[in-house]
Write a protein that holds these residues in place. Structure first.
Motif, PDB file in Angstrom:
ATOM      1  N   SER A 136       0.817  -1.213   0.000  1.00 48.03           N
ATOM      2  CA  SER A 136       0.000   0.000   0.000  1.00 48.03           C
ATOM      3  C   SER A 136       0.852   1.265   0.000  1.00 48.03           C
ATOM      4  N   ASP A 137       2.123   1.152   0.399  1.00 48.89           N
ATOM      5  CA  ASP A 137       2.973   2.336   0.543  1.00 48.89           C
ATOM      6  C   ASP A 137       4.084   2.453  -0.483  1.00 48.89           C
ATOM      7  N   TRP A 138       4.373   1.372  -1.212  1.00 46.38           N
ATOM      8  CA  TRP A 138       5.467   1.452  -2.170  1.00 46.38           C
ATOM      9  C   TRP A 138       5.475   0.271  -3.128  1.00 46.38           C
TER      10      TRP A 138
ATOM     11  N   PRO B 242      -0.330   9.812  -1.242  1.00 50.98           N
ATOM     12  CA  PRO B 242      -1.754  10.152  -1.318  1.00 50.98           C
ATOM     13  C   PRO B 242      -2.007  11.104  -2.491  1.00 50.98           C
ATOM     14  N   LEU B 243      -2.956  10.757  -3.335  1.00 52.98           N
ATOM     15  CA  LEU B 243      -3.291  11.563  -4.513  1.00 52.98           C
ATOM     16  C   LEU B 243      -2.075  11.789  -5.407  1.00 52.98           C
ATOM     17  N   ASP B 244      -1.064  10.943  -5.276  1.00 56.81           N
ATOM     18  CA  ASP B 244       0.170  11.057  -6.057  1.00 56.81           C
ATOM     19  C   ASP B 244       0.863  12.403  -5.842  1.00 56.81           C
ATOM     20  N   LEU B 245       0.827  12.870  -4.601  1.00 59.31           N
ATOM     21  CA  LEU B 245       1.472  14.134  -4.227  1.00 59.31           C
ATOM     22  C   LEU B 245       2.372  13.892  -3.018  1.00 59.31           C
ATOM     23  N   ALA B 246       3.679  13.958  -3.211  1.00 58.80           N
ATOM     24  CA  ALA B 246       4.627  13.682  -2.130  1.00 58.80           C
ATOM     25  C   ALA B 246       4.479  14.651  -0.967  1.00 58.80           C
ATOM     26  N   VAL B 247       3.984  15.839  -1.246  1.00 53.68           N
ATOM     27  CA  VAL B 247       3.827  16.837  -0.188  1.00 53.68           C
ATOM     28  C   VAL B 247       2.820  16.376   0.868  1.00 53.68           C
ATOM     29  N   LEU B 248       1.964  15.411   0.528  1.00 55.01           N
ATOM     30  CA  LEU B 248       0.968  14.909   1.477  1.00 55.01           C
ATOM     31  C   LEU B 248       1.508  13.794   2.371  1.00 55.01           C
TER      32      LEU B 248
ATOM     33  N   HIS C  62      11.882  13.018  -8.149  1.00 52.84           N
ATOM     34  CA  HIS C  62      11.643  13.693  -9.417  1.00 52.84           C
ATOM     35  C   HIS C  62      10.759  14.910  -9.174  1.00 52.84           C
ATOM     36  N   SER C  63      11.174  16.061  -9.672  1.00 55.27           N
ATOM     37  CA  SER C  63      10.370  17.273  -9.601  1.00 55.27           C
ATOM     38  C   SER C  63       9.997  17.577  -8.136  1.00 55.27           C
ATOM     39  N   LEU C  64       8.697  17.742  -7.836  1.00 57.75           N
ATOM     40  CA  LEU C  64       8.290  18.020  -6.453  1.00 57.75           C
ATOM     41  C   LEU C  64       8.748  16.923  -5.505  1.00 57.75           C
ATOM     42  N   GLY C  65       8.824  15.705  -5.999  1.00 58.02           N
ATOM     43  CA  GLY C  65       9.285  14.604  -5.163  1.00 58.02           C
ATOM     44  C   GLY C  65      10.700  14.819  -4.655  1.00 58.02           C
ATOM     45  N   GLY C  66      11.548  15.440  -5.462  1.00 58.91           N
ATOM     46  CA  GLY C  66      12.915  15.720  -5.041  1.00 58.91           C
ATOM     47  C   GLY C  66      12.975  16.716  -3.898  1.00 58.91           C
ATOM     48  N   VAL C  67      12.075  17.688  -3.924  1.00 61.88           N
ATOM     49  CA  VAL C  67      12.008  18.674  -2.838  1.00 61.88           C
ATOM     50  C   VAL C  67      11.688  17.977  -1.525  1.00 61.88           C
ATOM     51  N   MET C  68      10.693  17.095  -1.553  1.00 58.87           N
ATOM     52  CA  MET C  68      10.299  16.372  -0.344  1.00 58.87           C
ATOM     53  C   MET C  68      11.385  15.391   0.108  1.00 58.87           C
TER      54      MET C  68
ATOM     55  N   TYR D 236      11.028   9.338  -4.330  1.00 61.01           N
ATOM     56  CA  TYR D 236       9.790  10.098  -4.240  1.00 61.01           C
ATOM     57  C   TYR D 236       9.355  10.513  -5.655  1.00 61.01           C
ATOM     58  N   PRO D 237       8.210  10.023  -6.137  1.00 59.25           N
ATOM     59  CA  PRO D 237       7.755  10.377  -7.482  1.00 59.25           C
ATOM     60  C   PRO D 237       7.399  11.853  -7.620  1.00 59.25           C
ATOM     61  N   GLY D 238       7.351  12.312  -8.865  1.00 57.66           N
ATOM     62  CA  GLY D 238       6.934  13.671  -9.157  1.00 57.66           C
ATOM     63  C   GLY D 238       5.443  13.846  -8.906  1.00 57.66           C
ATOM     64  N   ALA D 239       5.010  15.098  -8.806  1.00 58.17           N
ATOM     65  CA  ALA D 239       3.611  15.399  -8.520  1.00 58.17           C
ATOM     66  C   ALA D 239       2.693  14.860  -9.612  1.00 58.17           C
TER      67      ALA D 239
END
Length: 239
Positions: free
Chosen positions: A48-50, A96-102, A124-130, A66-69
């Protein structure tokens, strides 16, 4: 029914409608994997998590990604499987909702499952920030950080961290904020390795087809290049 109860009921219904609409909208904006990537993902251990691409080699660090947004995790299966076949187990996290920020600390669950293993983390992308934010706060057993068309913000600063860092970008990427990318270099250590994939674009760091606002790739093997460059960096720089 009392007036205040009617008002409360209307408010609750309104919130439910807004949330349902927002969820439906996000689902329509999500980038699914290509058929080939989906087939590769079926080789992974799916929880469920990966998605977990295991390796029999117990000496190399695990790789947490961490995938991109709005990009489904299966999209990164081609290069993740390649790294695993070369001895580096890979966890592609689900968000969640394919958004690493969550779920910025989801990597902690991986480390709890493998407490004695060293790890490399990237996104990748936003995922790299997280991913960089997690690395900033979890340096025990951290062996390296990599960015795919991404960069750290101030909360994820790695400037004082003594670990290898790879920043991998693409020539035709029109999604990456170039000004922010250049400014973010102050948050990276001096020994950061910068590489650019000639002819590549933002979406090419995964396998999910064209991305809105992106430049056009002039190469067809970007996922293979990502695999090779990550593996070379891991073999040469990660101790």
């Amino acid at each position: 029914m009392k007036k205040w109860k009617k008002i409360l009921l209307i408010v609750v219904i309104g919130i439910v409608v807004i949330l349902a609409g927002g969820f439906a909208y996000v689902q329509t904006q999500t980038y699914p994997p290509t058929d080939a990537a989906q087939q590769t993902a079926q080789k992974a251990e799916n929880s469920s998590d990966w998605l977990y691409f295991p390796s029999e080699d117990q000496t190399k660090p695990i790789v947490i990604f961490y995938p991109g947004a709005l990009v489904e995790p299966e999209s990164y299966s081609p290069w993740a499987e390649s790294l695993a076949q070369s001895g580096y187990p890979v966890y592609v996290l689900k968000m969640p909702l394919d958004l690493a920020v969550l779920a910025p600390n989801r990597a902690e669950d991986v480390l709890n499952e493998q407490p004695d293993r060293s790890y490399v983390i990237g996104g990748h992308s936003l995922g790299g920030v997280m991913a960089s934010r997690f690395a900033n706060e979890n340096t025990d057993h951290l062996k390296g950080v990599f960015f795919l068309a991404s960069y750290p913000d101030e909360k994820g600063s790695l400037a004082d961290k003594k670990v290898p860092v790879l920043s991998l970008t693409a020539e035709n990427d029109e999604v990456l904020n170039q000004a922010a990318y250049e400014e973010s270099k102050q948050e990276l250590p001096a020994n950061t390795e910068y590489q650019e994939i000639a002819g590549g674009n933002h979406a090419g760091f995964g396998a999910y087809g064209p991305q809105k606002g992106d430049g056009k790739a002039t190469i067809t093997d970007q996922n293979q290049q990502v695999s090779v460059r990550l593996l070379t960096w891991l073999n040469e720089d990660i101790q």
